[in-house]
Design a protein around this motif. Structure first.
Motif, mmCIF file in Angstrom:
data_model
loop_
_atom_site.group_PDB
_atom_site.id
_atom_site.type_symbol
_atom_site.label_atom_id
_atom_site.label_comp_id
_atom_site.label_asym_id
_atom_site.label_seq_id
_atom_site.Cartn_x
_atom_site.Cartn_y
_atom_site.Cartn_z
ATOM 1 N N THR A 139 1.112 -1.097 -0.061
ATOM 2 C CA THR A 139 0.092 0.057 -0.052
ATOM 3 C C THR A 139 0.956 1.196 -0.165
ATOM 4 O OG1 THR A 139 0.089 0.077 2.458
ATOM 5 C CG2 THR A 139 -1.752 -1.049 1.111
ATOM 6 N N PRO A 140 0.297 2.190 -0.744
ATOM 7 C CA PRO A 140 1.196 3.520 -0.660
ATOM 8 C C PRO A 140 1.246 3.992 0.773
ATOM 9 C CG PRO A 140 -0.815 4.018 -1.821
ATOM 10 C CD PRO A 140 -0.457 2.306 -1.417
ATOM 11 N N LYS A 141 2.187 5.013 0.960
ATOM 12 C CA LYS A 141 2.551 5.231 2.339
ATOM 13 C C LYS A 141 1.599 6.494 2.466
ATOM 14 C CE LYS A 141 5.588 7.930 5.408
ATOM 15 N NZ LYS A 141 6.722 8.755 5.622
ATOM 16 N N VAL A 142 0.728 6.380 3.451
ATOM 17 C CA VAL A 142 -0.295 7.428 3.618
ATOM 18 C C VAL A 142 0.424 8.706 4.475
ATOM 19 C CG1 VAL A 142 -2.436 8.078 4.807
ATOM 20 C CG2 VAL A 142 -2.301 6.050 3.694
ATOM 21 N N ARG A 143 0.163 9.910 4.214
ATOM 22 C CA ARG A 143 1.251 11.002 4.634
ATOM 23 C C ARG A 143 0.247 11.175 5.939
ATOM 24 N NH1 ARG A 143 1.330 17.149 3.582
ATOM 25 N NH2 ARG A 143 3.586 17.404 4.621
ATOM 26 N N ASP A 144 1.166 11.271 7.001
ATOM 27 C CA ASP A 144 0.838 11.722 8.278
ATOM 28 C C ASP A 144 0.594 12.876 8.514
ATOM 29 O OD1 ASP A 144 0.155 11.573 11.049
ATOM 30 O OD2 ASP A 144 2.126 10.839 11.719
ATOM 31 N N GLU A 161 3.310 14.744 10.233
ATOM 32 C CA GLU A 161 4.711 14.929 9.529
ATOM 33 C C GLU A 161 5.345 16.263 9.623
ATOM 34 O OE1 GLU A 161 6.487 13.422 5.526
ATOM 35 O OE2 GLU A 161 5.043 12.255 6.157
#
Length: 100
Positions: free
Chosen positions: A40-45, A48
């Motif tokens: 799964t693509p990294k979900v932007r926190d 961050e």
């Protein structure tokens, strides 16, 4: 009648001892499927590149900021109208005022 050598020897049914259960079956290896799941693509926190900054403020000021945030969210929706966005905007204006 002959005496049996031990207590466990007296618990025998036929040739199979009752106290010595048969070992559980060994699990067989499952064949690997050819369809591997895609990562799964990294979900932007949303946190961050951010850090908590705690300050003590007057209760009246906090109530005013919360009320303003609620009004802005009711009028324009959630984006950019959170308390965090309001505080960020205020701090950026203070920094610009002092040339930083």
């Amino acid at each position: 009648m002959a005496k049996r050598p031990s207590l466990s020897a007296s618990f025998v049914v036929g040739e199979q001892p009752i106290l010595d259960p048969t070992p559980p079956p060994k699990p067989q290896a499952q064949p690997q499927s050819l369809d591997l799941p895609k990562p799964t693509p990294k979900v932007r926190d949303h946190r961050e590149n951010r850090q908590a900054f705690t300050v003590w403020l007057d209760r009246d000021l906090i109530a005013k900021v919360r009320g303003l945030s609620r009004e802005l969210v009711a009028e324009h929706g959630r984006a950019g109208n959170s308390i965090e966005a309001l505080v960020t905007e205020a701090l950026n204006e203070i920094l610009a005022k002092h040339g930083r």
